[in-house]
Design a protein around this motif. Structure first.
Motif, PDB file in Angstrom:
ATOM      1  N   ASN A  28       1.091   7.977  -7.138  1.00 35.94           N
ATOM      2  CA  ASN A  28       2.375   8.533  -6.723  1.00 35.94           C
ATOM      3  C   ASN A  28       3.171   7.510  -5.913  1.00 35.94           C
ATOM      4  O   ASN A  28       4.379   7.338  -6.105  1.00 35.94           O
ATOM      5  CB  ASN A  28       2.156   9.795  -5.890  1.00 35.94           C
ATOM      6  N   VAL A  29       2.481   6.782  -5.032  1.00 32.94           N
ATOM      7  CA  VAL A  29       3.143   5.740  -4.236  1.00 32.94           C
ATOM      8  C   VAL A  29       3.545   4.574  -5.131  1.00 32.94           C
ATOM      9  O   VAL A  29       4.651   4.031  -5.013  1.00 32.94           O
ATOM     10  CB  VAL A  29       2.224   5.267  -3.095  1.00 32.94           C
ATOM     11  N   GLU A  36      -2.588  10.224  -5.008  1.00 31.73           N
ATOM     12  CA  GLU A  36      -1.699   9.687  -3.978  1.00 31.73           C
ATOM     13  C   GLU A  36      -1.349   8.232  -4.285  1.00 31.73           C
ATOM     14  O   GLU A  36      -0.190   7.820  -4.182  1.00 31.73           O
ATOM     15  CB  GLU A  36      -2.355   9.779  -2.606  1.00 31.73           C
ATOM     16  N   LYS A  71       6.223  -4.707  -8.963  1.00 32.15           N
ATOM     17  CA  LYS A  71       5.526  -3.918  -7.956  1.00 32.15           C
ATOM     18  C   LYS A  71       5.074  -4.808  -6.801  1.00 32.15           C
ATOM     19  O   LYS A  71       5.029  -6.033  -6.904  1.00 32.15           O
ATOM     20  CB  LYS A  71       4.307  -3.226  -8.569  1.00 32.15           C
ATOM     21  N   ASN A  95       9.065   3.972   0.123  1.00 30.87           N
ATOM     22  CA  ASN A  95       9.454   3.145  -1.027  1.00 30.87           C
ATOM     23  C   ASN A  95      10.942   2.822  -1.038  1.00 30.87           C
ATOM     24  O   ASN A  95      11.338   1.647  -1.135  1.00 30.87           O
ATOM     25  CB  ASN A  95       9.091   3.861  -2.335  1.00 30.87           C
ATOM     26  N   LEU A  96      11.772   3.836  -0.957  1.00 29.46           N
ATOM     27  CA  LEU A  96      13.215   3.624  -1.020  1.00 29.46           C
ATOM     28  C   LEU A  96      13.701   2.814   0.181  1.00 29.46           C
ATOM     29  O   LEU A  96      14.564   1.938   0.050  1.00 29.46           O
ATOM     30  CB  LEU A  96      13.940   4.969  -1.086  1.00 29.46           C
ATOM     31  N   SER A 152       0.931  -1.089  -2.613  1.00 32.94           N
ATOM     32  CA  SER A 152       1.328   0.265  -2.227  1.00 32.94           C
ATOM     33  C   SER A 152       1.188   0.507  -0.733  1.00 32.94           C
ATOM     34  O   SER A 152       1.871   1.366  -0.167  1.00 32.94           O
ATOM     35  CB  SER A 152       0.483   1.290  -2.991  1.00 32.94           C
ATOM     36  N   ASN A 176       4.162   0.887   1.790  1.00 34.93           N
ATOM     37  CA  ASN A 176       5.077   2.018   1.707  1.00 34.93           C
ATOM     38  C   ASN A 176       4.694   3.143   2.661  1.00 34.93           C
ATOM     39  O   ASN A 176       5.212   4.251   2.557  1.00 34.93           O
ATOM     40  CB  ASN A 176       5.135   2.546   0.272  1.00 34.93           C
ATOM     41  N   LYS A 187       4.371   4.633  -8.164  1.00 35.43           N
ATOM     42  CA  LYS A 187       5.518   5.041  -8.986  1.00 35.43           C
ATOM     43  C   LYS A 187       6.814   5.184  -8.188  1.00 35.43           C
ATOM     44  O   LYS A 187       7.851   5.530  -8.753  1.00 35.43           O
ATOM     45  CB  LYS A 187       5.194   6.347  -9.701  1.00 35.43           C
ATOM     46  N   GLY A 188       6.744   4.921  -6.889  1.00 38.11           N
ATOM     47  CA  GLY A 188       7.958   4.913  -6.084  1.00 38.11           C
ATOM     48  C   GLY A 188       8.180   6.124  -5.221  1.00 38.11           C
ATOM     49  O   GLY A 188       9.257   6.281  -4.641  1.00 38.11           O
ATOM     50  N   ASN A 189       7.150   6.966  -5.082  1.00 37.50           N
ATOM     51  CA  ASN A 189       7.320   8.220  -4.354  1.00 37.50           C
ATOM     52  C   ASN A 189       6.588   8.246  -3.017  1.00 37.50           C
ATOM     53  O   ASN A 189       6.273   9.311  -2.487  1.00 37.50           O
ATOM     54  CB  ASN A 189       6.835   9.386  -5.218  1.00 37.50           C
ATOM     55  N   GLY A 190       6.298   7.056  -2.466  1.00 39.74           N
ATOM     56  CA  GLY A 190       5.635   6.996  -1.175  1.00 39.74           C
ATOM     57  C   GLY A 190       6.598   7.286  -0.038  1.00 39.74           C
ATOM     58  O   GLY A 190       7.813   7.415  -0.248  1.00 39.74           O
TER      59      GLY A 190
END
Length: 319
Positions: free
Chosen positions: A269-270, A266, A106, A278-279, A109, A112, A272-275
């Motif tokens: 969620n970020v 929030e 990680k 992130n991608l 966050s 992101n 975990k890769g959903n910000g």
């Protein structure tokens, strides 16, 4: 019995405020905790270059471009120092980078989130780097020697980044109504992510208690977050900007600011890769790593050639 004796000597050294060095005996969990924390810190520095590097060509003046280039360069150097510190714990840099690219490791966050206006360069410097300094100054006294020594130089450079960001915000806040509105918008979007940087509340943190006992950390997440709020709110007032927290107020009895609840849904969620990015961030890091393969190969070939030349010169000298 021997392990208990070694662990007692280890803890006694920490309690005496002496540094643990790479060749010293240390519990496996201490080593693993440090690798996790230092590598996460290193990854954050490297990924943190991305939202700012994207603004170098769009900075509003040559002075701003030069300052932003210097900042991004500093962050690359910080990553280098920290990867080197992690390597003293017995893990190689290639493994650390692969863990970042695969998503196993990680990073903070906060990186992101999108930097959508020039004012974001000010907010990131003022708030994000300000939060980083609050945490990193304490790390200059962390129990692991290589990490503590790396942090001394990093903190000096981070203080420059924080002042640079605040100066951008001050210039915008004293500019046109549109510029001040841009600064306020950036503060609105970056305030809560900056507070999340310190990690979950102490009662939810999995590592704080043990890290405090080993003096890897000197202060808890909530203590550092409170210090940051107390320091930053008066700075926002000086700028003439409003902190986006309707619950924010000075508590005379506590001698601190009270502030509203953080949206931890929030945050997780970020994490975990959903910000928002992130991608995008990991894709950019993978591409940079792949595009730079020829540089690494050339450097290795040059080092090998130089080594062979030195060996040959040594043979000729003895002859």
């Amino acid at each position: 019995m021997q392990d208990l004796t070694l662990e007692h000597a280890f803890q006694s050294k920490i309690d005496a405020d002496q540094k643990i060095e790479p060749r010293d005996w240390m519990p496996d969990i201490y080593r693993k905790t440090l690798i996790r924390q230092i590598s996460q810190h290193a990854h954050s520095e490297i990924v943190g270059m991305l939202p700012e590097g994207n603004w170098i060509t769009r900075a509003p003046s040559l002075r701003r471009k030069v300052a932003l280039i210097a900042k991004v360069q500093d962050e690359g150097g910080h990553g280098l120092y920290l990867y080197a510190a992690a390597e003293t714990l017995g893990i190689d840099r290639a493994t650390l980078i692969e863990e970042l690219h695969s998503g196993k490791a990680k990073y903070s966050s906060v990186f992101n989130y999108q930097a959508i206006t020039w004012a974001d360069m000010g907010a990131i410097g003022w708030l994000v780097d300000g939060a980083a300094i609050m945490n990193q100054v304490a790390l200059c006294r962390t129990s692991y020697g290589p990490y503590a020594r790396a942090m001394v130089r990093i903190c000096k450079e981070e203080s420059f980044h924080q002042r640079q960001g605040y100066e951008i915000m001050l210039t915008l806040a004293q500019g046109s109504p549109e510029q001040k509105a841009m600064a306020q918008d950036a503060l609105n979007r970056w305030w809560w992510p900056a507070l999340m940087m310190f990690g979950p509340n102490d009662k939810e943190s999995l590592h704080t208690e043990q890290s405090m006992r080993w003096r890897i950390k000197r202060f808890t997440n909530d203590e550092l977050r409170q210090r940051f709020v107390d320091m930053t709110v008066p700075q926002a007032e000086f700028l003439g900007l409003t902190v986006p927290d309707p619950d924010l107020k000075w508590n005379e009895e506590r001698g601190h600011y009270d502030f509203g609840p953080i949206n931890w849904d929030e945050f997780w969620n970020v994490v975990k890769g959903n910000g928002p990015c992130n991608l995008q961030r990991i894709k950019a890091r993978r591409k940079a790593h792949d595009d730079g393969a020829w540089v690494r190969e050339a450097a290795m070939a040059y080092a090998e050639k130089r080594k062979q030349r030195e060996v040959q010169m040594g043979i000729e000298h003895r002859a």
